[in-house]
Design an enzyme around this catalytic site. Structure first.
Site, short mmCIF file in Angstrom:
data_model
loop_
_atom_site.label_atom_id
_atom_site.label_comp_id
_atom_site.label_asym_id
_atom_site.label_seq_id
_atom_site.Cartn_x
_atom_site.Cartn_y
_atom_site.Cartn_z
N ASP A 1 -4.92 3.44 -1.97
CA ASP A 1 -6.03 3.71 -1.05
C ASP A 1 -6.61 5.09 -1.32
OD1 ASP A 1 -6.15 1.38 0.73
OD2 ASP A 1 -4.07 1.94 1.17
N HIS B 1 -1.10 -1.31 -4.36
CA HIS B 1 -2.38 -1.04 -3.69
C HIS B 1 -2.51 0.46 -3.46
CE1 HIS B 1 -5.86 -2.23 -1.20
NE2 HIS B 1 -5.49 -1.24 -0.38
N MET C 1 -9.35 7.80 -0.35
CA MET C 1 -10.23 8.18 0.78
C MET C 1 -10.80 9.56 0.54
SD MET C 1 -7.73 7.03 3.86
CE MET C 1 -6.91 5.43 3.87
N GLY D 1 1.17 -2.11 4.17
CA GLY D 1 1.61 -0.73 4.06
C GLY D 1 2.80 -0.47 4.94
N SER D 2 2.54 -0.17 6.22
CA SER D 2 3.64 0.19 7.12
C SER D 2 4.68 -0.91 7.26
CB SER D 2 3.14 0.54 8.52
OG SER D 2 1.77 0.60 8.58
N HIS E 1 -8.36 0.65 -4.13
CA HIS E 1 -9.31 0.43 -3.02
C HIS E 1 -10.02 1.74 -2.73
CE1 HIS E 1 -9.61 -0.52 1.62
NE2 HIS E 1 -10.79 -0.46 1.04
N GLY F 1 -9.25 3.74 6.85
CA GLY F 1 -9.01 5.18 7.05
C GLY F 1 -7.57 5.52 7.33
N PHE F 2 -6.85 4.58 7.92
CA PHE F 2 -5.48 4.88 8.32
C PHE F 2 -4.59 3.65 8.20
CE2 PHE F 2 -8.45 7.52 10.63
CZ PHE F 2 -7.96 8.80 10.39
N GLY F 3 -3.32 3.89 7.87
CA GLY F 3 -2.34 2.82 7.92
C GLY F 3 -1.82 2.66 9.34
N GLY F 4 -1.07 1.61 9.57
CA GLY F 4 -0.38 1.44 10.85
C GLY F 4 -1.22 1.00 12.02
N MET G 1 -12.35 4.02 -0.76
CA MET G 1 -13.05 4.27 0.51
C MET G 1 -13.79 5.59 0.33
SD MET G 1 -9.96 2.95 2.89
CE MET G 1 -8.85 3.00 1.49
N ASP H 1 -6.54 -6.70 4.15
CA ASP H 1 -5.94 -5.36 4.19
C ASP H 1 -5.98 -4.80 5.61
OD1 ASP H 1 -5.11 -2.78 3.66
OD2 ASP H 1 -6.81 -2.26 2.38
N GLY H 2 -4.78 -4.53 6.15
CA GLY H 2 -4.68 -3.87 7.45
C GLY H 2 -3.90 -4.68 8.46
N GLY H 3 -2.77 -4.15 8.88
CA GLY H 3 -1.99 -4.82 9.93
C GLY H 3 -1.36 -6.14 9.51
N MET I 1 -11.38 -6.30 5.28
CA MET I 1 -10.65 -5.31 6.07
C MET I 1 -10.32 -5.91 7.44
SD MET I 1 -10.13 -2.74 4.17
CE MET I 1 -9.27 -1.81 5.45
N SER J 1 0.84 -1.20 0.00
CA SER J 1 0.00 0.00 0.00
C SER J 1 0.87 1.25 0.00
CB SER J 1 -0.91 0.02 1.23
OG SER J 1 -1.47 1.31 1.35
C1 DX5 Z 1 -6.50 1.35 5.46
C2 DX5 Z 1 -6.03 1.02 4.08
C3 DX5 Z 1 -4.88 0.10 4.05
C4 DX5 Z 1 -3.63 0.60 4.74
C5 DX5 Z 1 -2.88 -0.60 5.23
O1 DX5 Z 1 -7.67 2.10 5.36
O2 DX5 Z 1 -7.06 0.42 3.33
O3 DX5 Z 1 -4.58 -0.32 2.72
O4 DX5 Z 1 -2.83 1.39 3.91
O5 DX5 Z 1 -1.82 -0.17 5.98
P1 DX5 Z 1 -1.11 -1.10 7.07
O6 DX5 Z 1 -0.52 -2.26 6.34
O7 DX5 Z 1 -0.08 -0.16 7.62
O8 DX5 Z 1 -2.15 -1.50 8.07
ZN ZN Z 2 -6.49 -0.51 1.35
#
Ligand code: DX5
Ligand code: ZN
Length: 217
Positions: A35, A33, A37, A197-198, A66, A142-145, A68, A175-177, A137, A8
């Protein structure tokens, strides 16, 4: 099936986007990927069409977009024009999901549906055979990390059973964590494609981290 890794770009260094894209081109990443938003469906705003176009000019792998955003139908053809190959909309943002999926396919893109952590996979029973991808999800969008929600494993198992019991050929993406500690267990539960992502971009050597995610047990 080979693990699909979709880093991401939300966690990338936006001041050096070209360098980040070239790193992904050279890496074992399968998709990019992106994102998107809108500050309405989720409490954050990321980036839009001009940035996707710029990424598309440099990226040599499919763009996994993706959305959102509310009312995604308004922009389906525009997302195709700026380079989306896979377009995923949120179940929670679509009143006429069947129509939206047909419109995405009519533009020549693969069609995906994303489910928020609270949305049961059973809500897809009557559309699963029309989908190319389901995005589960594993954090609130909404947020990475953010940290991974453990109930995701149950959802993936239910979805895998639903797909196997239907005519569907849908891919399961999470997707996520996602990290090197949960990826193998997610794969065992039935996941094919992994967004990270992170874990990728905040590591010392993102290309090496991607290579490790492809095979780590
Ligand atoms: C969150 C995004 C994800 C995000 C994942 O809303 O859809 O794609 O970037 O980031 P990590 O891998 O850091 O959770
Ligand atoms: Zn995503």
């Amino acid at each position: 099936m080979n693990r699909i890794i979709s880093p991401s770009l939300l966690a990338a260094d936006f001041g050096n986007l070209q360098r980040e894209i070239e790193m992904l081109n050279e890496s074992e990443a399968d998709w990019f990927h992106l994102d998107i938003m809108d500050g309405v469906f989720v409490p954050n705003i990321s980036f839009g069409m001009p940035v996707i176009s710029a990424i598309n000019k440099l990226a040599r792998k499919p763009l996994d977009v993706h959305l959102m955003i509310v009312d995604p139908d308004r922009y389906i053809s525009t997302f195709r024009k700026v380079g989306a190959d896979i377009l995923t909309v949120h179940y929670e943002a679509c009143t006429h999901l069947h129509r939206t999926i047909q419109a995405i396919k009519a533009e020549g893109m693969k069609a995906g549906v994303a489910l928020n952590p609270h949305t049961p996979v059973s809500f897809l029973e009557d559309i699963i055979h029309d989908l190319d991808l389901v995005l589960i999800m594993s954090v609130n969008p909404g947020f990475g990390g953010q940290s991974f929600i453990e109930n995701t494993y149950n959802k993936v198992r239910d979805l895998r059973a639903m797909i196997n019991n239907s005519r569907s050929t849908a891919i399961i993406e999470v997707d996520g964590g996602v990290n090197d500690k949960n990826i193998a267990k997610l794969e065992d539960a039935g996941v094919n494609a992994f967004v990270a992502g992170s874990f990728v971009f905040k590591s010392d050597d993102p290309a090496k981290t991607i290579a490790n995610l492809k095979t780590v047990k």
